[in-house]
Write an enzyme that holds these catalytic residues in place. Structure first.
Site, PDB file in Angstrom:
ATOM      1  N   CYS A 387       0.423  -0.933  -0.023  1.00  0.00           N
ATOM      2  CA  CYS A 387      -0.479   0.011   0.144  1.00  0.00           C
ATOM      3  C   CYS A 387       0.905   1.007   0.033  1.00  0.00           C
ATOM      4  CB  CYS A 387      -1.105  -0.289   1.232  1.00  0.00           C
ATOM      5  SG  CYS A 387      -2.342   1.123   1.098  1.00  0.00           S
ATOM      6  N   HIS A 513      -4.128  -5.477   0.530  1.00  0.00           N
ATOM      7  CA  HIS A 513      -3.060  -5.312   2.146  1.00  0.00           C
ATOM      8  C   HIS A 513      -3.076  -6.166   1.495  1.00  0.00           C
ATOM      9  CE1 HIS A 513      -2.366  -1.869   3.839  1.00  0.00           C
ATOM     10  NE2 HIS A 513      -3.061  -1.588   3.422  1.00  0.00           N
ATOM     11  N   GLU A 515      -2.158  -8.736   3.999  1.00  0.00           N
ATOM     12  CA  GLU A 515      -1.542 -10.027   4.912  1.00  0.00           C
ATOM     13  C   GLU A 515      -2.792  -9.973   5.312  1.00  0.00           C
ATOM     14  OE1 GLU A 515      -1.144  -6.130   3.961  1.00  0.00           O
ATOM     15  OE2 GLU A 515      -1.239  -4.861   5.401  1.00  0.00           O
TER      16      GLU A 515
HETATM   17  N1  GLN Z   1      -1.775   6.415   2.959  1.00  0.00           N
HETATM   18  C1  GLN Z   1      -2.051   5.855   1.922  1.00  0.00           C
HETATM   19  C2  GLN Z   1      -2.978   6.310   0.667  1.00  0.00           C
HETATM   20  O1  GLN Z   1      -4.298   6.218   2.000  1.00  0.00           O
HETATM   21  C3  GLN Z   1      -1.357   4.145   2.182  1.00  0.00           C
HETATM   22  C4  GLN Z   1      -2.758   3.874   2.949  1.00  0.00           C
HETATM   23  C5  GLN Z   1      -2.366   2.436   3.472  1.00  0.00           C
HETATM   24  O2  GLN Z   1      -1.077   2.428   2.980  1.00  0.00           O
HETATM   25  N2  GLN Z   1      -3.023   1.762   4.090  1.00  0.00           N
HETATM   26  O3  GLN Z   1      -3.761   5.976  -0.095  1.00  0.00           O
END
Ligand code: GLN
Length: 570
Positions: A387, A513, A515
């Site tokens: 992410c 994600h 995970e």
């Molecule tokens: N802050 C980034 C976004 O909102 C990444 C979010 C995250 O890593 N879950 O896109």
């Protein structure tokens, strides 16, 4: 008719109620029962989505996009099921529902009160899973917090009423307590447990089972004493000695026949569970043949709960690779100071076999993450970005390979020119913070022949998301010219989901994600491949070290020491 099991905790928090609930769920499921787990949290936030990971640990996201307590992650991993938004309830959500009903005039002018309105709503949510799925045999409801907290009173009162209204065989209560060991006296102490049970009985709930969390086995004498003072049969007092792995807990409870006694209490005839596959899995976890070290460069590193699912995903990925994954926690801010430079990065990372940048929010420590990614890329160390990790990798490559001066993300630099990461179109008009990110499961198409495709072994995948920003398509072609492969995209090709560098042993990052979907019996394909690449890297490092040891001492350039071919590539 479903049966209802309630899990509460006393004395202190952090006793592992989530693991205990998940473990009981695992055993009951292994007995052929259809089990669902849910968590009721007494705090007033509507959901944990807006809570800081420093306070509350990781926000777990479900397929349907619900932002949940991290215990839902344990439930899903242990029982290998997918839960949904109805499996996590907070006081905030209860009040939100009640206040909205009140505004609609649904209470017909009556005074709205904790009893009966709040408790009725909680009781409704206790039975909801079984109403939605009549095949459910057992609903396990874990109550967050500790007995004695003001906030949890309405939940406990609802359980008291519910148990009174239901046939005796249809509900049961498990209470977890701490049995401390006092080293100077060389004894364990049962008094806190007695007090905690007294507190619970004062609310009107007599626990049917106690699980005593302790560092020393409780022994027969203490067990008898606890049973006597807490008003329950001795065989219903279970030893919850710290386990070597959380995955050992179901086996420890099975060894004490907790599941058998629960079924007896519920008047359920079931087969003995076959836990042999689980036993084999735990044996592999507890007996790794080697260790690889993965550096996790993040901003919430003081609180490991902030990265719970990542830690578990490494345990799972270690199983098929027969290794233990040791995590080296690196605060990204520590990599930022200019005098640190290359030498410090080397000091930190030279003993690591992989570098992972997890998700995150805000600009703190971003430059440190970018330095770590550059180090991994240039030194051919396996790199996995999740992410925010993908977004930082785009910035790093943008600056260094694509020649985009000051490449940045709109999140940290809203007026910057080369925003290789920008706000998603549908996010631009959003003002409310809660529940408004791109959330939950989204389909993704993989590029045939890519590393991602090789890992998954299929072209269509679904992964869970939680972000507002995305790769800016304006720059995509230039990244591709620089050697980047966007190996996963949304089905219409519009949103970048995965990017990789095919010339590197393992350089892959994802907008989702992974995970959140790893399970002990089904490690996530990308974690599995990443750990395999780390194993390869370690082997090359060892060969290199052996070669150097065998060679007569000659002056050499340190930078050349890094291996650059992965075995898995061959
Ligand atoms: N802050 C980034 C976004 O909102 C990444 C979010 C995250 O890593 N879950 O896109």
């Amino acid at each position: 008719m479903a049966k209802y099991l309630f899990v509460t905790g006393g004395v202190v928090s952090a006793l592992g109620k989530g693991i205990a609930s998940a473990s009981l769920g695992t055993l009951l499921k292994a007995r052929g029962l259809n089990v669902v787990l849910q968590k009721f949290d007494p705090y007033l936030n509507v959901d944990p989505g807006t809570m800081s990971p420093f306070q509350h640990g990781e926000v777990f996201v479900l397929d349907d996009g619900a932002e949940c307590d991290l215990d839902l992650g344990h439930y899903e991993r242990f029982t290998d099921t997918n839960l949904d938004q109805y499996n996590n309830l907070t006081s905030g959500r209860v009040y939100e529902t009640i206040l909205s009903n009140e505004r609609k005039g649904e209470y017909l002018g009556r005074t709205v009160q904790v009893i009966p309105h709040v408790t009725d709503e909680i009781k409704h949510r206790i039975t909801l899973p079984a109403e939605r799925n009549p095949d459910i045999d057992i609903v396990i409801t874990e109550i967050g917090g500790t007995v004695g907290d003001i906030e949890s009173l309405p939940f406990l009162e609802a359980i008291r009423q519910f148990r009174l209204e239901m046939p005796w065989h249809d509900t049961a209560s498990v209470h977890l307590t701490l049995v401390p060991y006092i080293p100077t006296a060389g004894e364990i102490k049962t008094k806190p447990t007695q007090h905690s049970v007294r507190e619970l009985r004062g609310i009107g709930i007599q626990p049917d089972f106690l699980m005593c969390r302790t560092i020393k086995p409780i022994g027969d004498e203490a067990r008898s004493k606890i049973a006597l003072f807490c008003n329950l049969p001795k065989e219903n007092v279970f030893d919850g000695t710290d386990a070597r792995s959380i995955y050992e807990v179901p086996l420890n409870l099975r060894a004490q026949n907790f599941d058998g006694l629960l079924c007896k209490r519920f008047n359920l005839e079931t087969e003995e569970p076959d836990m042999s596959a689980w036993e084999r899995m735990v044996k592999v976890i507890l007996n790794p043949t080697d260790t690889v070290r993965i550096a996790i460069v993040g901003k919430y590193v003081e609180l490991k709960d902030a990265y719970k699912s990542i830690i578990e995903s490494f345990v799972h990925a270690g199983i098929p690779n027969h290794v233990e994954v040791e995590q080296i926690w690196v605060d990204s801010e520590d990599l930022e100071s200019s005098e640190i430079g290359e030498r410090r990065l080397k000091e930190i990372f030279q003993d690591c076999h992989g570098i992972l940048i997890p998700g995150g929010f805000g600009d703190r420590g971003i430059e440190g993450k970018i330095s770590a990614i550059r180090y991994a890329r240039q030194n051919k160390i396996p790199f996995f970005g999740i992410c925010l990790g993908l977004q930082c990798a785009m910035i790093e490559i943008g600056r260094d390979l694509v020649n985009l001066e000051k490449a940045c993300s709109a999140e940290f630099n809203p007026t910057g020119t080369n925003q290789v990461i920008h706000l998603m179109e549908e996010q631009k008009k959003i003002k409310n913070m809660g529940g408004t990110m791109r959330l939950g499961s989204w389909p993704c198409h993989l590029k045939p022949g890519s590393r991602a495709y090789h890992s998954y072994g299929e072209l269509e995948i679904n992964e869970r998301h939680r972000h507002r920003y995305e790769v800016n398509n304006e720059f995509r072609a230039r990244f591709e010219e620089a050697g980047v492969v966007f190996s996963g995209t949304s089905p219409d090709g519009d949103l970048v989901e995965i990017m990789e560098l095919p010339t590197h042993p393992f350089f892959l990052s994802v907008q989702f994600h992974p995970e959140l979907k790893s399970r002990p019996h089904r490690p996530h394909p990308l974690f599995r491949s990443f750990v395999a690449a780390a194993v390869d890297h370690q082997e090359l490092q060892r060969e290199e070290a052996a070669r150097l040891a065998a060679e007569p001492a000659v002056e050499r350039n340190d930078e050349d020491g890094a291996p650059n071919i992965s075995r898995s590539e061959a």
